[in-house]
Design a protein around this motif. Sequence first.
Motif, PDB file in Angstrom:
ATOM      1  N   ILE A 113       0.829  -1.214   0.000  1.00 20.28           N
ATOM      2  CA  ILE A 113       0.000   0.000   0.000  1.00 20.28           C
ATOM      3  C   ILE A 113       0.860   1.259   0.000  1.00 20.28           C
ATOM      4  CG2 ILE A 113      -1.837   1.273   1.221  1.00 20.28           C
ATOM      5  CD1 ILE A 113      -2.672  -1.491   0.049  1.00 20.28           C
ATOM      6  N   GLY A 114       2.006   1.202   0.672  1.00 22.91           N
ATOM      7  CA  GLY A 114       2.887   2.369   0.715  1.00 22.91           C
ATOM      8  C   GLY A 114       2.765   3.192   1.976  1.00 22.91           C
ATOM      9  N   VAL A 115       2.003   2.684   2.947  1.00 22.37           N
ATOM     10  CA  VAL A 115       1.843   3.371   4.224  1.00 22.37           C
ATOM     11  C   VAL A 115       1.666   2.314   5.305  1.00 22.37           C
ATOM     12  CG1 VAL A 115      -0.679   3.647   4.031  1.00 22.37           C
ATOM     13  CG2 VAL A 115       0.619   5.269   5.405  1.00 22.37           C
ATOM     14  N   ASP A 116       2.148   2.609   6.500  1.00 24.94           N
ATOM     15  CA  ASP A 116       1.992   1.695   7.623  1.00 24.94           C
ATOM     16  C   ASP A 116       0.505   1.415   7.862  1.00 24.94           C
ATOM     17  OD1 ASP A 116       1.558   1.271  10.724  1.00 24.94           O
ATOM     18  OD2 ASP A 116       3.668   0.773  10.329  1.00 24.94           O
ATOM     19  N   TYR A 117       0.185   0.200   8.236  1.00 27.22           N
ATOM     20  CA  TYR A 117      -1.210  -0.180   8.463  1.00 27.22           C
ATOM     21  C   TYR A 117      -1.903   0.727   9.477  1.00 27.22           C
ATOM     22  CZ  TYR A 117      -5.297  -3.003   9.473  1.00 27.22           C
ATOM     23  OH  TYR A 117      -6.587  -3.428   9.637  1.00 27.22           O
ATOM     24  N   ARG A 118      -1.196   1.127  10.518  1.00 18.98           N
ATOM     25  CA  ARG A 118      -1.792   1.980  11.552  1.00 18.98           C
ATOM     26  C   ARG A 118      -2.162   3.362  11.032  1.00 18.98           C
ATOM     27  NH1 ARG A 118       3.152   0.774  15.356  1.00 18.98           N
ATOM     28  NH2 ARG A 118       3.999   1.132  13.301  1.00 18.98           N
ATOM     29  N   ASP A 119      -1.560   3.775   9.916  1.00 17.26           N
ATOM     30  CA  ASP A 119      -1.840   5.088   9.339  1.00 17.26           C
ATOM     31  C   ASP A 119      -2.761   5.020   8.130  1.00 17.26           C
ATOM     32  OD1 ASP A 119      -0.132   6.312  11.210  1.00 17.26           O
ATOM     33  OD2 ASP A 119       1.608   5.876   9.949  1.00 17.26           O
ATOM     34  N   SER A 120      -3.229   3.838   7.794  1.00 17.52           N
ATOM     35  CA  SER A 120      -4.026   3.636   6.591  1.00 17.52           C
ATOM     36  C   SER A 120      -5.520   3.789   6.855  1.00 17.52           C
ATOM     37  CB  SER A 120      -3.754   2.232   6.039  1.00 17.52           C
ATOM     38  OG  SER A 120      -4.539   1.988   4.892  1.00 17.52           O
ATOM     39  N   ASP A 121      -6.247   4.140   5.813  1.00 17.03           N
ATOM     40  CA  ASP A 121      -7.708   4.169   5.860  1.00 17.03           C
ATOM     41  C   ASP A 121      -8.277   2.813   5.448  1.00 17.03           C
ATOM     42  OD1 ASP A 121      -7.774   6.878   6.568  1.00 17.03           O
ATOM     43  OD2 ASP A 121      -7.735   7.504   4.465  1.00 17.03           O
ATOM     44  N   LEU A 122      -7.405   1.901   5.039  1.00 16.35           N
ATOM     45  CA  LEU A 122      -7.820   0.579   4.580  1.00 16.35           C
ATOM     46  C   LEU A 122      -7.686  -0.433   5.701  1.00 16.35           C
ATOM     47  CD1 LEU A 122      -5.986   0.746   1.150  1.00 16.35           C
ATOM     48  CD2 LEU A 122      -8.435   1.055   1.560  1.00 16.35           C
ATOM     49  N   PHE A 123      -8.282  -1.584   5.497  1.00 14.02           N
ATOM     50  CA  PHE A 123      -8.237  -2.679   6.459  1.00 14.02           C
ATOM     51  C   PHE A 123      -7.758  -3.930   5.739  1.00 14.02           C
ATOM     52  CE2 PHE A 123     -11.444   0.334   7.717  1.00 14.02           C
ATOM     53  CZ  PHE A 123     -11.173   0.524   9.065  1.00 14.02           C
ATOM     54  N   PHE A 124      -7.537  -4.996   6.495  1.00 15.89           N
ATOM     55  CA  PHE A 124      -7.219  -6.249   5.831  1.00 15.89           C
ATOM     56  C   PHE A 124      -8.018  -7.385   6.432  1.00 15.89           C
ATOM     57  CE2 PHE A 124      -4.046  -6.403   9.264  1.00 15.89           C
ATOM     58  CZ  PHE A 124      -4.125  -7.726   9.692  1.00 15.89           C
ATOM     59  N   THR A 125      -8.142  -8.410   5.647  1.00 12.06           N
ATOM     60  CA  THR A 125      -8.727  -9.671   6.045  1.00 12.06           C
ATOM     61  C   THR A 125      -7.863 -10.739   5.394  1.00 12.06           C
ATOM     62  OG1 THR A 125     -10.792 -10.928   6.213  1.00 12.06           O
ATOM     63  CG2 THR A 125     -10.413  -9.740   4.144  1.00 12.06           C
TER      64      THR A 125
END
Length: 162
Positions: A113-125
């Motif tokens: 994604i290009g950004v740390d997960y904690r700073d993202s507006d996206l989620f994962f499964t």
Amino acid sequence: MGLDRRAGRRGGVAALAGALVLPLLGGCAWFGGDEDTGDMVEVFDLAVGDCLRTPAEVTAELTEVERVSCEREHTLEVFAVAGYEPADADFPGDAQLAAYADGACVAEFEGYIGVDYRDSDLFFTYLLPSARGWSQGEDRDITCLVTTTGAQLTASVRGTQA
């Protein structure tokens, strides 16, 4: 491919929309048909960068998913496929696989994604191997999927820093 789809969220396992927990193996279709469908593909054939539509119905077992062009409406995108280690281990159980997937997917998120997960507006499964698929030697891979809170995507999220 026996897979159990669990939702990963910042800091742990959580249901994204309640319908994101799916044990996947068997012969049920994940997506309903309409004239705007993509290609139905075996879950074993998923690769990084594939965009998918979420199921119209939650089913207990399946072998196929609907893959679409990332320019078409979709809600999931494969961002990593991680093998469980050690690959020759006995089935570790759902809880251990989920914990492993949380770590494996978070570790791969920023690179895609290009950004740390904690700073993202996206989620994962993710998709996890089932006990049956594991025991048959068919699957040891975790498929990490990026998703939103329900909004449709119309482009790949790779490198978007979203």
